[in-house]
Scaffold this motif. Structure first.
Motif, PDB file in Angstrom:
ATOM      1  N   GLN A  79       0.840  -0.762  -0.270  1.00  0.00           N
ATOM      2  CA  GLN A  79       0.251   0.064  -0.488  1.00  0.00           C
ATOM      3  C   GLN A  79       0.719   1.328  -0.298  1.00  0.00           C
ATOM      4  OE1 GLN A  79      -3.246  -0.484   2.629  1.00  0.00           O
ATOM      5  NE2 GLN A  79      -2.318  -2.319   3.961  1.00  0.00           N
ATOM      6  N   ASN A  80       2.163   0.994   0.550  1.00  0.00           N
ATOM      7  CA  ASN A  80       2.753   1.781   1.085  1.00  0.00           C
ATOM      8  C   ASN A  80       4.283   1.993   0.631  1.00  0.00           C
ATOM      9  OD1 ASN A  80       3.608   5.095   0.776  1.00  0.00           O
ATOM     10  ND2 ASN A  80       4.003   4.438   2.950  1.00  0.00           N
ATOM     11  N   LEU A  81       5.227   2.432  -0.215  1.00  0.00           N
ATOM     12  CA  LEU A  81       6.275   2.343  -0.186  1.00  0.00           C
ATOM     13  C   LEU A  81       7.317   4.262   0.170  1.00  0.00           C
ATOM     14  CD1 LEU A  81       7.574  -0.612  -2.365  1.00  0.00           C
ATOM     15  CD2 LEU A  81       6.992  -0.399  -0.528  1.00  0.00           C
ATOM     16  N   SER A  82       6.891   4.665   0.428  1.00  0.00           N
ATOM     17  CA  SER A  82       6.953   5.919   0.511  1.00  0.00           C
ATOM     18  C   SER A  82       7.112   6.457   1.919  1.00  0.00           C
ATOM     19  CB  SER A  82       6.373   7.361  -0.184  1.00  0.00           C
ATOM     20  OG  SER A  82       6.759   8.648   0.235  1.00  0.00           O
ATOM     21  N   ILE A 106       1.518   7.819  -5.752  1.00  0.00           N
ATOM     22  CA  ILE A 106       1.318   6.325  -6.168  1.00  0.00           C
ATOM     23  C   ILE A 106       0.170   5.783  -4.511  1.00  0.00           C
ATOM     24  CG2 ILE A 106       1.684   4.267  -6.435  1.00  0.00           C
ATOM     25  CD1 ILE A 106       4.046   5.317  -7.663  1.00  0.00           C
ATOM     26  N   ALA A 107       0.914   5.920  -3.411  1.00  0.00           N
ATOM     27  CA  ALA A 107       0.447   5.497  -2.118  1.00  0.00           C
ATOM     28  C   ALA A 107      -1.089   5.756  -2.312  1.00  0.00           C
ATOM     29  CB  ALA A 107       1.235   5.633  -0.865  1.00  0.00           C
ATOM     30  N   GLU A 108      -1.477   7.437  -2.407  1.00  0.00           N
ATOM     31  CA  GLU A 108      -2.415   7.908  -1.752  1.00  0.00           C
ATOM     32  C   GLU A 108      -3.467   7.256  -2.855  1.00  0.00           C
ATOM     33  OE1 GLU A 108      -1.373  12.246  -2.736  1.00  0.00           O
ATOM     34  OE2 GLU A 108      -0.146  11.701  -0.412  1.00  0.00           O
ATOM     35  N   GLU A 109      -3.053   7.229  -4.493  1.00  0.00           N
ATOM     36  CA  GLU A 109      -3.565   6.315  -5.296  1.00  0.00           C
ATOM     37  C   GLU A 109      -3.754   5.510  -4.876  1.00  0.00           C
ATOM     38  OE1 GLU A 109      -4.232   5.604 -10.435  1.00  0.00           O
ATOM     39  OE2 GLU A 109      -3.071   7.273  -9.609  1.00  0.00           O
ATOM     40  N   ASN A 144       2.139  -0.313  -8.413  1.00  0.00           N
ATOM     41  CA  ASN A 144       2.931  -1.578  -7.428  1.00  0.00           C
ATOM     42  C   ASN A 144       4.408  -0.693  -8.270  1.00  0.00           C
ATOM     43  OD1 ASN A 144       3.342  -2.614  -4.555  1.00  0.00           O
ATOM     44  ND2 ASN A 144       1.796  -1.734  -5.509  1.00  0.00           N
ATOM     45  N   GLY A 145       4.380  -1.059 -10.270  1.00  0.00           N
ATOM     46  CA  GLY A 145       5.542  -1.416 -11.260  1.00  0.00           C
ATOM     47  C   GLY A 145       5.803  -0.136 -10.607  1.00  0.00           C
TER      48      GLY A 145
END
Length: 322
Positions: free
Chosen positions: A15-18, A202-205, A237-238
């Motif tokens: 879900q999140n990598l930031s 991206i995590a927000e989306e 994720n990609g």
């Protein structure tokens, strides 16, 4: 003797990598009935194991339980480093089998960190425990930062949502004859690189996708909605992983996914974890046709490979004592 049977798992994504958000990782995945791992253990005065990969876990489990030894035999194996969760399932099956041989009750979630499992994603542990479709809560960002804590100095992420999936769903797995997916130190280095530069947008989306589309589809058994959502989650994720794996998907996964996504009976397709396994969601009535399309795709864009039709698994590992 104790015998443990458990299927693999699909890891749809995080879900999140930031580092800009409060919680890091947060795995999304599901349990499969096939392919499966079958392992049995008996009491012994020393460690005797016929599987090189399992031996390290037998040694650790024997030490943790303070027992003299165990004879462990692996009768069926999950493909290693293929994106199907072989490492975690092997570790936890070994734990359950050896503990059962000594009439011990153990908590896989509590002991997984001591076996080096559950450090980022909690999907492997959660699917071993109960199966189903699982979303985990990740870890506090300040705890993990760009590298995980030392081995064993973490807790497995909590399950924040779980749903049983319909029995008539099928996941067609296409496993190309390619090199193994990343694991160990190589995976750690790749993840560190991704986290250091991950786009927080991206995590927000993904958050909106999970709450408004994926979870409702899982709760209502909406195959089309679920397939569309996991395919989108995999693509997002990609975008984080593109520099590390040579594109949004690891080659040749992208070409296989494109071909399967064009099949009318496929609700969604994606890459599990670092690959090379590609999955396509369909219904039981269409599984043979989609499997044939997967074989054609492997022949066309890869040097062959294997195709498996897998049912969702809505229960935990089967543990039988005799």
């Amino acid at each position: 003797m104790t015998r443990v049977t458990v299927g693999g798992r699909l890891h749809v994504g995080f879900q999140n990598l930031s580092l800009a958000h409060n919680r890091l990782y947060g795995g999304v995945g599901l349990a499969l009935a096939e392919p499966r791992l079958v392992l049995r253990a008996e009491r012994a005065e020393r460690v005797d194991c016929d599987d090189e990969a399992a031996s390290q876990y037998v040694e650790r489990v024997v030490d943790s339980l303070d027992v003299p030894g165990a004879t462990v035999r692996v009768d069926e194996r999950l493909p290693r480093h293929a994106g199907l969760g072989s490492g975690t399932q092997l570790a936890l099956a070994t734990l359950a089998a050896v503990a059962g041989a000594y009439d011990r009750d153990v908590d896989p979630r509590e002991l997984a960190p001591a076996l080096g499992r559950g450090g980022r994603s909690g999907i492997g542990v959660a699917t071993f425990e109960r199966g189903g479709f699982v979303v985990d809560g990740g870890h506090p960002t300040e705890r993990f930062t760009t590298a995980p804590p030392a081995e064993g100095e973490w807790t497995v992420p909590p399950v924040v949502a779980r749903h049983a999936l319909p029995d008539d769903w099928r996941f067609v797995l296409a496993i190309p004859d390619a090199g193994p997916g990343r694991s160990g130190d190589e995976e750690d280095e790749s993840m560190r690189s991704v986290v250091e530069r991950a786009d927080p947008g991206i995590a927000e989306e993904i958050a909106q996708l999970v709450t408004q589309h994926l979870l409702p589809a899982a709760a209502t058994g909406d195959r089309a909605g679920f397939g569309s959502a996991i395919a989108r989650l995999g693509r997002l994720n990609g975008a984080w992983y593109a520099d590390e794996q040579g594109g949004v998907y690891r080659p040749p996964a992208g070409a296989i996914i494109d071909r399967l996504a064009d099949e009318p009976a496929v609700a969604g397709a994606g890459q599990s974890s670092w690959g090379p396994t590609v999955y396509a969601l369909t219904g039981a009535d269409y599984a043979d046709d989609v499997a044939a399309a997967a074989r054609d795709a492997l022949d066309a864009v890869a040097d062959g490979g294997r195709v498996t039709v897998a049912r969702p698994r809505n229960e935990g590992a089967r543990i039988e004592r005799s």
